[in-house]
Design a protein around this motif. Sequence first.
Motif, PDB file in Angstrom:
ATOM      1  N   HIS A   1      47.005 -24.552  15.928  1.00 24.47           N
ATOM      2  CA  HIS A   1      46.753 -24.722  17.369  1.00 24.47           C
ATOM      3  C   HIS A   1      47.140 -23.484  18.171  1.00 24.47           C
ATOM      4  O   HIS A   1      46.612 -23.270  19.266  1.00 24.47           O
TER       5      HIS A   1
ATOM      6  N   ASP B   1      43.980 -18.573  18.862  1.00 25.23           N
ATOM      7  CA  ASP B   1      42.633 -18.709  19.414  1.00 25.23           C
ATOM      8  C   ASP B   1      41.663 -17.995  18.471  1.00 25.23           C
ATOM      9  O   ASP B   1      41.308 -16.829  18.665  1.00 25.23           O
ATOM     10  N   ARG B   2      41.251 -18.729  17.451  1.00 26.65           N
ATOM     11  CA  ARG B   2      40.390 -18.133  16.428  1.00 26.65           C
ATOM     12  C   ARG B   2      39.023 -17.741  16.997  1.00 26.65           C
ATOM     13  O   ARG B   2      38.433 -16.737  16.587  1.00 26.65           O
TER      14      ARG B   2
ATOM     15  N   TYR C   1      42.290 -24.425  20.046  1.00 26.46           N
ATOM     16  CA  TYR C   1      43.345 -23.567  20.582  1.00 26.46           C
ATOM     17  C   TYR C   1      44.095 -24.330  21.663  1.00 26.46           C
ATOM     18  O   TYR C   1      43.533 -24.713  22.687  1.00 26.46           O
TER      19      TYR C   1
ATOM     20  N   TYR D   1      49.578 -14.255  19.312  1.00 25.66           N
ATOM     21  CA  TYR D   1      49.376 -15.688  19.547  1.00 25.66           C
ATOM     22  C   TYR D   1      50.570 -16.496  19.049  1.00 25.66           C
ATOM     23  O   TYR D   1      51.012 -17.447  19.708  1.00 25.66           O
TER      24      TYR D   1
END
Length: 509
Positions: free
Chosen positions: A302, A305-306, A342, A379
């Motif tokens: 989570h 932010d792929r 995300y 991230y």
Amino acid sequence: MRMQNKLGAAILAMALLGAAAAPATAQKSADTLRIVMRDALPNIDPYYNNLRTGVVMHHQGWDALVYRNPDTFKLEPLLATEWKQPDPTTIEFTLRPGVKFHDGSPFTADDVVYTINLIADPASRLSTPANYNWLDKAEKTGDLSVRVTLKRPTPAALEYFALVIPIYPKAYREKVGAEGYAKAPVGAGPYKMTKVEPGVSIDFERFEDYWAGSPKGKPAIKKLSVRFVPDATTEMTELLAGRADWIWNMNPDQLDPVNKMPHLQAVRKESMRVGYLSLDAAGRTGADNPLTKQKVRQAIWHAIDRKAIADKLVTGGSRVPSAPCFPSQFGCDAEVAVPYDYDPAKAKQLLTEAGYPDGFEVELASYVLPQWGSAVQNYLLAVGIRAKLNQLQTAALIQRAKAGELRMYLGSWGSFSINDVSAFLPNFFDGGADDYARDPDVQKGLVQGGSTINPEVRKEAYSAVIKKITEQAYWAPMHTYVTTYGYAKQLDFTPYPDELPRFYLARWK
């Protein structure tokens, strides 16, 4: 994206400064294609490396029984003229007459039997055993015919024969031994290897006695000079300075600057390669490992932010696979995969529930582009996970990964371009050296999916495996790769979606 724009501008400025010195004709006059790559090969023997670089090299220097057409993916004859399957665990090959190895010796059934029986033997300790553990044995049925017996029905068997089973010359390899063969290899492919310096360089020369009528064709370019460099910056410097005619896996932001150079061009092509984040769910690195907790692993999914990484860093149409495989592969069921959007707030909540409200420290090893690793690091830091990015050479990271030393690492997997999940999932979940989940249910499901030719049974087994892997957040598919190639405008080169540069099809304009 500001950092990327600055980098692109700097590269362009450097290029323009050196443009006048760059040779306009590349190495066309010397008929030598100068190739520069990262991911140095410590061993060129196709069965004793699992680097994409090694796959590329073996398709230039070796031939297999079967050829897969790069445009249609249709299987065609190569060293075998035909084949038949009288039952699900038997393949009978008729071999091509008149083929020579680079040392002049004739290709016969003895070479095929020797190769297959060697790679089918677990004692051979191959680099990627999952590619061959379905093979049982081979036996000679004539001077130019062979029967191969499989341990279990293997629907993708002929794709494996095409892409990862090159044929050894029996007499030569037995004479020089495995170590001698790696130093002076002999194959039956369109190019012969004339000099090998492990981890440094490989020289190829067109094999003038290559058999007529091969779908690979006789190479138009006489020589290939392959050199290995430590990083992407050096690779780009070599291209811009006119010391290289071809590179790949460039930073995507360098596409436009390279295309502004009068003597160079850059193109992009999505490949079957998937970038991933591996997590030590099994606790191979020690019982104190936070990643053994499911909620921690879910928090990590989570936290990243792929989609932003795919869209803004990889670019070129990169996608985020829902399932841990390439979307087109048979059995890659995205419908059953548990989604992880995300959601940094959700990630922090999960970390608190897992007992880590203040996060934790962890090594993040990586061999992907540094910008991509830095993005993942940032991230994770935003939710309290203090990841120390350790940028390694590919071979060094793979060695540590197989030894069970890495809690978290970024890598990529190209499935050897085989369009079936049997070439993807077992590498990471079959209990072998790369398995950081060690889940018996997943291992059982992979055996079930790989032991039948019934497509519905295979789909059901693989779907159950994918559901379990994503529920447990064992392994995160980050993005598909869109390969960026840079090369001399004098070169006529075609990139293919299976991520196999075919230099034997290239030519000078």
